[in-house]
Design an enzyme around this catalytic site. Structure first.
Site, short mmCIF file in Angstrom:
data_model
loop_
_atom_site.label_atom_id
_atom_site.label_comp_id
_atom_site.label_asym_id
_atom_site.label_seq_id
_atom_site.Cartn_x
_atom_site.Cartn_y
_atom_site.Cartn_z
N ILE A 163 10.35 -1.26 -0.24
CA ILE A 163 10.56 -1.91 -1.53
C ILE A 163 10.83 -3.41 -1.34
O ILE A 163 11.79 -3.80 -0.66
CB ILE A 163 11.73 -1.25 -2.31
CG1 ILE A 163 11.47 0.27 -2.47
CG2 ILE A 163 11.93 -1.93 -3.67
CD1 ILE A 163 10.15 0.64 -3.12
N GLU A 384 0.41 -2.41 -3.44
CA GLU A 384 -0.10 -2.39 -4.83
C GLU A 384 -1.40 -1.62 -4.92
O GLU A 384 -2.32 -1.98 -5.67
CB GLU A 384 -0.30 -3.82 -5.34
CG GLU A 384 0.98 -4.59 -5.43
CD GLU A 384 1.43 -4.83 -6.86
OE1 GLU A 384 0.63 -4.68 -7.78
OE2 GLU A 384 2.60 -5.13 -7.03
#
Ligand SMILES: Cc1cc2nc3c(=O)[nH]c(=O)nc-3n(C[C@H](O)[C@H](O)[C@H](O)COP(=O)(O)OP(=O)(O)OC[C@H]3O[C@@H](n4cnc5c(N)ncnc54)[C@H](O)[C@@H]3O)c2cc1C
Length: 404
Positions: A163, A384
């Site tokens: 993250i 992504e």
């Protein structure tokens, strides 16, 4: 609706120049140091906050641009300066995008400014989807969100991984499973407010590139948050879950809605890295001599540069189109958002490798920035949504077949 134009207006030009100057004067000179230190470049973020570049107002201004071009253009400039620092500065935008894509106007009003804070009190945001066993396949997500109607609270448990800004963020937007049997359609997004007990940083990862950007695990242990932290609200979630249970077609999924909106921007960052490497190697090729002439006079090198420039421009056009479509509510009927991210990521990897080749031995040593750009570029085919996943989305869109 804004017309699609390749010409920037005065305001846009001014903003892009302002960001470029910051990238050139502040970001690029700091790039090598923070890559080596592999730490969050707080002084650079502070500086960006001081001049207003790291602020909710600035991001809101970019989002409000009716052509959709400002946000990606600004991202290209910053990544041209340095992708790691650009991500340290713009990583919060992903958390923000998670809030904007799924939240009510009241929630956006409450949380969006908190993703950035203010000069002297800088805040960060993170968007937490990926898990050790659920990266591309988010339907495998194990993080659970359980609702207690008596206290109107949600309790989150699970581990998120890789993250950006994980654990150091003030606002964590967490996607969790509410009804696991519904797969990704049973998921929802939550805001975990600053200093909520139970949320902690796990291991911080050492990376190949974008090393100024913090990447870590986020551990959620009995994280209790009020009902108001469910983005979109309970009624909307109940409606969505009911429709999923009946097997009706999904309109959107929480995590996917965020990624769709952010793809042209991520693509623009990749273009920024590629452009940096192209410009550097073009100048180098004019200076470096072999066999009595500048290497650019060797057709093999000149053609490489021609191909690099062609692919960079093609990648930019793809993200510009996708950004315009996204902003103007045009559906990505052929996966245009994914196309832009796919092509830009692969272009950045390819262009930066060519740049190393053009610099020869100098391209391979850390004294020169080109090897760093190559290391930085690689993440753009992975995060992504990997290149394979982007191809999957395009292939599904153009064929109507549920290719897996
Ligand atoms: C530096 C960094 C920052 C990140 N930041 C964030 C963040 O802020 N928030 C967040 O939630 N996540 C973040 N991620 C996670 C990132 O989005 C995932 O790593 C990515 O989605 C891929 O998931 P995975 O690593 O589990 O790979 P996997 O899903 O295990 O994929 C492994 C390989 O299989 C391929 N593959 C998988 N499924 C298919 C298929 N159906 N068809 C063809 N090929 C397939 C993939 O393309 C890949 O090549 C970050 C990752 C990194 C490295």
């Amino acid at each position: 609706m804004g017309d699609f134009s390749l010409e920037f207006n005065e305001d846009q030009l001014q903003v892009v120049k302002w960001v470029h100057d910051f990238a050139e004067g502040v970001v690029r000179p700091a790039a090598s140091e923070w890559d080596e230190r592999e730490e969050t470049p707080w002084p650079v973020i502070e500086e960006a906050a001081k001049v207003g570049l790291y602020s909710f107002d600035f991001v809101a201004q970019c989002f409000a641009d009716p052509t959709g071009q400002l946000l990606p253009a600004v991202n290209e400039e910053m990544a041209w300066g340095d992708a790691g620092i650009a991500l340290a500065i713009f990583g919060s935008t992903l958390g923000l995008a998670g809030i904007v894509a799924n939240g009510t106007p009241e929630q956006v009003g409450e949380w969006a400014p908190q993703c950035f804070g203010s000069p002297g009190d800088v805040r960060l945001a993170a968007f937490c989807v990926s898990e050790p066993d659920a990266g591309s396949d988010v339907s495998q997500m194990k993080t659970r969100a359980v609702y207690d109607p008596a206290s109107d609270t949600w309790t989150l448990n699970g581990t998120k991984t890789w993250i950006t800004n994980g654990g150091i963020a003030d606002v964590h937007v967490v996607v969790a499973s509410v009804e696991p049997e519904l797969g990704s359609r049973g998921q929802a997004s939550f805001v975990v407010p600053p200093s909520t007990p139970g949320l902690s940083q796990g291991q911080k990862f050492k990376k190949m590139g974008i090393r100024a950007s913090h990447t870590a695990e986020v551990v959620l242990e009995d994280v209790r948050i009020p009902g108001s932290c469910l983005l979109g609200g309970k009624d909307k979630l109940d409606e969505r879950l009911a429709s999923a249970r009946e097997g009706r077609q999904a309109k959107r999924q929480a995590a996917m809605a965020t990624f769709e909106a952010s793809r042209p921007t991520v693509a623009a960052q990749a273009v920024g890295i590629a452009r940096a490497a192209y410009e550097y190697s073009l100048e180098y090729a004019k200076e470096r001599k072999t066999f009595g002439k500048p290497i650019i006079e060797h057709q093999a090198i000149a053609f490489k540069l021609a191909d690099m420039k062609t692919r960079i421009d093609a990648a930019r056009l793809l993200y510009q189109r996708a950004a315009w479509m996204g902003t103007n509510g045009k559906p990505y009927v052929a996966g245009e958002g994914s196309m832009s991210k796919l092509f830009a990521g692969e272009t950045a990897v390819w262009v930066t490798e060519q740049a190393i080749q053009i610099l020869g031995g100098y391209g391979y040593i850390r004294e020169y920035p080109v090897e760093r750009w190559h290391r930085d570029a690689k993440i753009y085919t992975i995060f992504e949504g990997t290149s394979e996943i982007q191809r999957l989305i395009v292939a599904r869109a153009i064929s109507g077949v549920h290719i897996q």
